[in-house]
Design an enzyme around this catalytic site. Sequence first.
Site, PDB file in Angstrom:
ATOM      1  N   PHE A 141       0.677  -0.991   0.072  1.00 39.77           N
ATOM      2  CA  PHE A 141      -0.044   0.275  -0.051  1.00 39.77           C
ATOM      3  C   PHE A 141       1.182   1.092   0.216  1.00 39.77           C
ATOM      4  CE2 PHE A 141      -2.598   3.358   1.428  1.00 39.77           C
ATOM      5  CZ  PHE A 141      -4.092   3.148   1.242  1.00 39.77           C
ATOM      6  N   ASP A 226       9.656   2.537   1.721  1.00 42.83           N
ATOM      7  CA  ASP A 226       8.156   3.411   2.051  1.00 42.83           C
ATOM      8  C   ASP A 226       8.069   3.176   3.566  1.00 42.83           C
ATOM      9  OD1 ASP A 226       5.881   4.501   2.267  1.00 42.83           O
ATOM     10  OD2 ASP A 226       4.622   3.863   1.313  1.00 42.83           O
ATOM     11  N   LYS A 255       2.209  10.971   7.352  1.00 45.44           N
ATOM     12  CA  LYS A 255       1.733  10.298   8.812  1.00 45.44           C
ATOM     13  C   LYS A 255       2.012  10.711  10.346  1.00 45.44           C
ATOM     14  CE  LYS A 255       0.134   5.718   6.768  1.00 45.44           C
ATOM     15  NZ  LYS A 255      -1.763   5.710   6.813  1.00 45.44           N
TER      16      LYS A 255
HETATM   17  N1  PMP Z   1       2.058   4.384   2.356  1.00 47.30           N
HETATM   18  C1  PMP Z   1       2.291   3.699   3.296  1.00 47.30           C
HETATM   19  C2  PMP Z   1       3.190   2.369   3.929  1.00 47.30           C
HETATM   20  C3  PMP Z   1       0.669   3.336   4.250  1.00 47.30           C
HETATM   21  O1  PMP Z   1       0.125   2.838   4.393  1.00 47.30           O
HETATM   22  C4  PMP Z   1       0.616   5.264   3.867  1.00 47.30           C
HETATM   23  C5  PMP Z   1      -0.802   5.181   4.247  1.00 47.30           C
HETATM   24  N2  PMP Z   1      -1.742   3.876   5.248  1.00 47.30           N
HETATM   25  C6  PMP Z   1       0.384   5.883   2.407  1.00 47.30           C
HETATM   26  C7  PMP Z   1       1.804   5.443   1.817  1.00 47.30           C
HETATM   27  C8  PMP Z   1      -0.052   7.049   1.892  1.00 47.30           C
HETATM   28  O2  PMP Z   1      -0.487   7.433   2.984  1.00 47.30           O
HETATM   29  P1  PMP Z   1      -1.694   8.937   2.899  1.00 47.30           P
HETATM   30  O3  PMP Z   1      -2.741   8.213   3.257  1.00 47.30           O
HETATM   31  O4  PMP Z   1      -1.011  10.247   3.796  1.00 47.30           O
HETATM   32  O5  PMP Z   1      -1.484   9.607   1.587  1.00 47.30           O
END
Ligand code: PMP
Length: 398
Positions: A141, A226, A255
């Site tokens: 994700f 990520d 986050k």
């Molecule tokens: N990368 C990872 C590993 C995530 O878990 C998430 C959100 N769950 C995102 C990117 C996307 O972040 P955002 O919702 O702030 O766009």
Amino acid sequence: MVTSKEVMELTSAYGANNYHPLPVVVAEAEGVWVKDPEGNKYMDMLSAYSAVNQGHRHPKIIQALKDQADKVTLTSRAFHNELLGPWTERLAKLTNKDKVLPMNTGAEAVETAIKAARRWAYEKKDVDANQAEIIAAKGNFHGRTMNAISLSNDLDATTNYGPFVPGIYKINYGDIQALKETITPNTAAIIIEPIQGEAGILIPPEGYLQEVRKICDEENILFIADEVQTGFARTGKMFACEWENVEPDIYVMGKALGGGVLPISAIAANKAVMDVFTPGSHGSTFGGNPLACAVSMAALDVIEEEELVDKSLELGEYFAIELSAISHPDLKEVRARGLFIGVEFTKPVRPICEALKENGILCKETHETTIRFAPPLVITKEELDWALDKIKKVLQAN
Ligand code: PMP
């Protein structure tokens, strides 16, 4: 007083369809606790998908927000602000990288990392125009934007959104052989989560990140980590890559970088990569705004001052051992790194999450059969024990 029912009705009348696994309205929050409009109190075991590692409305972060709101909140990148320098310096030192580029959301930071990798491939690796390739891991994700969903193989996230971004290849997470076979002279980067969060807290086989690092070095490919969900103490390390002592070429962060108060994200990389961006080639109106930087500085202070890395590690180990000791016919596996815990069952877990909610615990499934337990890292042992009692009680009946 507005009721939970009214809130949910109005939201579904005028708001676009969204995913709400449990029907709860959060009207107030403090630390690990949230309250609905009727005054029912719950422990938050999701932490806004690990954005609230510092606890809801941490006083130090809220104070920083208020203080900065009295000075200046937004300049855009057309002008400098006093906080961006200290904040980028701090994050560069934290990640051991030369430079930091601020954005707002996790998905935007992912976009930024992919753009950096493509430019790097054309300018530093002599890949022919428009031929750069990116390798991603299935089950990932990375967010909801077009680049991010082009990396995904999740049907819910991708159906009827094509055409997708070309040049992306998806391999099994943890499969080194597949990585070797997928690399071509045009490969710019591999992007992976050091622990896959939304896939169900999947920890890769031991040595995987090290192997990826080695292959990237040998083949001159960028390793993009990520760490949007795994970063900032969530897994018992500041960054989850540290579990294998690996340094990626690009950190993607978001986050908890904003302490659960404001959106702020970033990538960090060395000059050889980051300098592919030239003035005007990439940017964001809100990226690195002074309000978000002030909040983020306080969010980083809280992680350090309250030793959240050690806390996450110690309490996570304790919690995982206690969860593993629960005897339940359908409990398959407990996967844990710090307070990033997935409990997999051999059956769908929604009824268990609903029963936990009735007992004062908010959590949700990641995919059908795994419950994620990821409370704010400021949780105390007493609060964890309270949750353990409830979890044991619910599992006896479900
Ligand atoms: N990368 C990872 C590993 C995530 O878990 C998430 C959100 N769950 C995102 C990117 C996307 O972040 P955002 O919702 O702030 O766009």
